[in-house]
Design a protein around this motif. Structure first.
Motif, PDB file in Angstrom:
ATOM      1  N   HIS A   1       0.847  -1.189   0.000  1.00 16.90           N
ATOM      2  CA  HIS A   1       0.000   0.000   0.000  1.00 16.90           C
ATOM      3  C   HIS A   1       0.882   1.238   0.000  1.00 16.90           C
ATOM      4  O   HIS A   1       1.792   1.379   0.815  1.00 16.90           O
ATOM      5  CB  HIS A   1      -0.884  -0.017   1.251  1.00 16.90           C
ATOM      6  CG  HIS A   1      -2.051   0.893   1.180  1.00 16.90           C
ATOM      7  ND1 HIS A   1      -1.917   2.257   1.258  1.00 16.90           N
ATOM      8  CD2 HIS A   1      -3.372   0.657   1.034  1.00 16.90           C
ATOM      9  CE1 HIS A   1      -3.113   2.823   1.181  1.00 16.90           C
ATOM     10  NE2 HIS A   1      -4.012   1.869   1.036  1.00 16.90           N
TER      11      HIS A   1
ATOM     12  N   SER B   1      -7.993  -7.188   8.129  1.00 16.96           N
ATOM     13  CA  SER B   1      -7.894  -7.310   6.668  1.00 16.96           C
ATOM     14  C   SER B   1      -8.959  -6.470   5.979  1.00 16.96           C
ATOM     15  O   SER B   1      -8.700  -5.859   4.919  1.00 16.96           O
ATOM     16  CB  SER B   1      -8.032  -8.776   6.247  1.00 16.96           C
ATOM     17  OG  SER B   1      -9.267  -9.316   6.692  1.00 16.96           O
ATOM     18  N   GLU B   2     -10.158  -6.389   6.558  1.00 20.72           N
ATOM     19  CA  GLU B   2     -11.208  -5.565   5.967  1.00 20.72           C
ATOM     20  C   GLU B   2     -10.953  -4.083   6.230  1.00 20.72           C
ATOM     21  O   GLU B   2     -11.348  -3.224   5.427  1.00 20.72           O
ATOM     22  CB  GLU B   2     -12.577  -6.002   6.481  1.00 20.72           C
ATOM     23  CG  GLU B   2     -12.960  -7.397   6.004  1.00 20.72           C
ATOM     24  CD  GLU B   2     -14.407  -7.751   6.258  1.00 20.72           C
ATOM     25  OE1 GLU B   2     -15.035  -8.314   5.348  1.00 20.72           O
ATOM     26  OE2 GLU B   2     -14.893  -7.476   7.384  1.00 20.72           O
TER      27      GLU B   2
ATOM     28  N   LEU C   1      -7.944  -2.766   6.194  1.00 21.25           N
ATOM     29  CA  LEU C   1      -6.987  -2.422   5.149  1.00 21.25           C
ATOM     30  C   LEU C   1      -7.682  -2.291   3.804  1.00 21.25           C
ATOM     31  O   LEU C   1      -7.339  -1.404   3.004  1.00 21.25           O
ATOM     32  CB  LEU C   1      -5.882  -3.473   5.083  1.00 21.25           C
ATOM     33  CG  LEU C   1      -4.789  -3.245   4.036  1.00 21.25           C
ATOM     34  CD1 LEU C   1      -4.100  -1.900   4.238  1.00 21.25           C
ATOM     35  CD2 LEU C   1      -3.770  -4.379   4.072  1.00 21.25           C
ATOM     36  N   GLU C   2      -8.678  -3.132   3.552  1.00 19.90           N
ATOM     37  CA  GLU C   2      -9.398  -3.058   2.282  1.00 19.90           C
ATOM     38  C   GLU C   2     -10.126  -1.725   2.137  1.00 19.90           C
ATOM     39  O   GLU C   2     -10.187  -1.162   1.034  1.00 19.90           O
ATOM     40  CB  GLU C   2     -10.383  -4.220   2.168  1.00 19.90           C
ATOM     41  CG  GLU C   2     -11.187  -4.251   0.873  1.00 19.90           C
ATOM     42  CD  GLU C   2     -10.318  -4.312  -0.379  1.00 19.90           C
ATOM     43  OE1 GLU C   2     -10.787  -3.880  -1.450  1.00 19.90           O
ATOM     44  OE2 GLU C   2      -9.168  -4.785  -0.297  1.00 19.90           O
ATOM     45  N   LEU C   3     -10.679  -1.188   3.218  1.00 22.60           N
ATOM     46  CA  LEU C   3     -11.304   0.131   3.150  1.00 22.60           C
ATOM     47  C   LEU C   3     -10.292   1.186   2.728  1.00 22.60           C
ATOM     48  O   LEU C   3     -10.603   2.074   1.918  1.00 22.60           O
ATOM     49  CB  LEU C   3     -11.903   0.512   4.505  1.00 22.60           C
ATOM     50  CG  LEU C   3     -13.422   0.343   4.668  1.00 22.60           C
ATOM     51  CD1 LEU C   3     -13.831  -1.105   4.497  1.00 22.60           C
ATOM     52  CD2 LEU C   3     -13.887   0.877   6.018  1.00 22.60           C
ATOM     53  N   CYS C   4      -9.079   1.090   3.259  1.00 22.78           N
ATOM     54  CA  CYS C   4      -8.024   2.035   2.862  1.00 22.78           C
ATOM     55  C   CYS C   4      -7.667   1.858   1.391  1.00 22.78           C
ATOM     56  O   CYS C   4      -7.429   2.849   0.684  1.00 22.78           O
ATOM     57  CB  CYS C   4      -6.795   1.835   3.742  1.00 22.78           C
ATOM     58  SG  CYS C   4      -7.043   2.203   5.490  1.00 22.78           S
ATOM     59  N   ASN C   5      -7.632   0.623   0.926  1.00 27.67           N
ATOM     60  CA  ASN C   5      -7.341   0.369  -0.482  1.00 27.67           C
ATOM     61  C   ASN C   5      -8.411   0.984  -1.382  1.00 27.67           C
ATOM     62  O   ASN C   5      -8.109   1.568  -2.426  1.00 27.67           O
ATOM     63  CB  ASN C   5      -7.244  -1.132  -0.747  1.00 27.67           C
ATOM     64  CG  ASN C   5      -6.017  -1.754  -0.117  1.00 27.67           C
ATOM     65  OD1 ASN C   5      -5.005  -1.085   0.095  1.00 27.67           O
ATOM     66  ND2 ASN C   5      -6.091  -3.034   0.192  1.00 27.67           N
ATOM     67  N   ILE C   6      -9.674   0.833  -0.968  1.00 32.73           N
ATOM     68  CA  ILE C   6     -10.774   1.396  -1.752  1.00 32.73           C
ATOM     69  C   ILE C   6     -10.646   2.915  -1.825  1.00 32.73           C
ATOM     70  O   ILE C   6     -10.789   3.527  -2.887  1.00 32.73           O
ATOM     71  CB  ILE C   6     -12.134   0.998  -1.145  1.00 32.73           C
ATOM     72  CG1 ILE C   6     -12.360  -0.514  -1.282  1.00 32.73           C
ATOM     73  CG2 ILE C   6     -13.279   1.765  -1.799  1.00 32.73           C
ATOM     74  CD1 ILE C   6     -13.558  -1.036  -0.506  1.00 32.73           C
TER      75      ILE C   6
ATOM     76  N   ALA D   1     -18.834   0.294   2.003  1.00 33.10           N
ATOM     77  CA  ALA D   1     -18.246  -1.017   1.723  1.00 33.10           C
ATOM     78  C   ALA D   1     -18.661  -2.003   2.810  1.00 33.10           C
ATOM     79  O   ALA D   1     -18.503  -1.721   3.997  1.00 33.10           O
ATOM     80  CB  ALA D   1     -16.729  -0.921   1.661  1.00 33.10           C
TER      81      ALA D   1
ATOM     82  N   VAL E   1     -18.604  -4.778   5.540  1.00 31.51           N
ATOM     83  CA  VAL E   1     -17.612  -5.403   6.419  1.00 31.51           C
ATOM     84  C   VAL E   1     -18.375  -6.252   7.432  1.00 31.51           C
ATOM     85  O   VAL E   1     -19.459  -5.885   7.861  1.00 31.51           O
ATOM     86  CB  VAL E   1     -16.738  -4.368   7.153  1.00 31.51           C
ATOM     87  CG1 VAL E   1     -15.818  -3.633   6.187  1.00 31.51           C
ATOM     88  CG2 VAL E   1     -17.595  -3.381   7.926  1.00 31.51           C
TER      89      VAL E   1
END
Length: 250
Positions: free
Chosen positions: A2, A105-106, A108-113, A201, A203
């Protein structure tokens, strides 16, 4: 890896029995990410701040504690955590409660989005919730309140899990009084009222980490019945919500 730097801000109160499990999971999942974790302890009576301080001496934890005294309640502690995150100058501020009801992990996925989109805020829309009836009724009421103020309906008006761009968070914090009892609701309403770009998103909502799923905030003993403390909080928060204030008119 990231590319954005992330400040994870975490208000908490009396989470000594489960917060290290959560922090260890965050450390492992965010290991390859430029990040720091800021825990704001709301004058816990169970030694949570000391436990985190001891654990945080390991440089790999990327964690520091801000001790808030006296006990101020979840709303003001959340605002203090958000301000601390904004003060780091990092690219993304990720807010989450210290009870560990989400997977790292979810998070981090919010940050990726947020990183790959043009969104101002990414909200963690909780799924698989197993709340008692009074909690579901409260959640429905919060969605109505946000819609009345913003004319837009969130799926999860009071979610504590959100990833912010700094400029969007700065705007929101300018609208929040330091004593706001329900800052997440105000943010849900004002971000929609200002037509911010918001992504919701899904979660998964987990049980609280630790020995008991109830925690100590509301003095909950019977899962299906609200405590007097919870009812009193809802009544006080409703009075504050409907009271005249500059954040309702800007």
């Amino acid at each position: 890896m990231h590319s954005d730097s992330i400040a994870i801000v975490m208000p908490e109160y009396n989470e000594s029995d489960g917060i290290l499990i959560f922090l260890e999971e965050i450390r492992d999942v965010f290991a390859d990410v430029d990040h720091e974790v800021i825990v704001v302890d709301d004058c816990s009576s169970d030694g949570t701040a000391d436990i985190i301080d001891d654990w945080g001496t390991d440089a790999s934890s990327h964690t520091r504690v801000i001790r808030s005294t006296p006990n101020a309640g979840h709303g003001p502690t959340t605002i203090k955590a958000l301000r601390a995150g904004l003060g780091t100058g990092r690219d993304i501020i990720l807010a989450v409660n210290g009870d560990g009801q989400f997977r790292a992990s979810e998070m981090l996925e919010l940050c990726n989005i947020l990183s790959v989109s043009r969104a101002d805020v990414v909200e963690g829309m909780r799924t698989h919730r197993d709340d008692p009836l009074f909690r579901r009724a409260t959640s429905a009421a919060t969605r109505v309140l946000v819609r009345l103020r913003s004319h837009r309906s969130p799926h999860d008006a009071n979610t504590p899990l959100r990833a912010y761009r700094p400029e969007a968070l700065r705007t929101m914090l300018d609208l929040l009084p330091d004593n706001a009892m329900t800052p997440n609701l105000i943010i849900s309403a004002q971000s929609r009222r200002r037509r911010f770009t918001i992504i919701e998103a899904p979660v998964e909502s987990l049980d609280r980490r630790g020995e008991t799923t109830n925690g100590t905030t509301w003095g909950q003993r019977r899962r299906n019945l609200p405590t007097r403390r919870f009812v009193r909080f809802c009544a006080d928060a409703a009075r504050q919500w409907f009271a005249p204030g500059p954040e309702k008119h800007q």
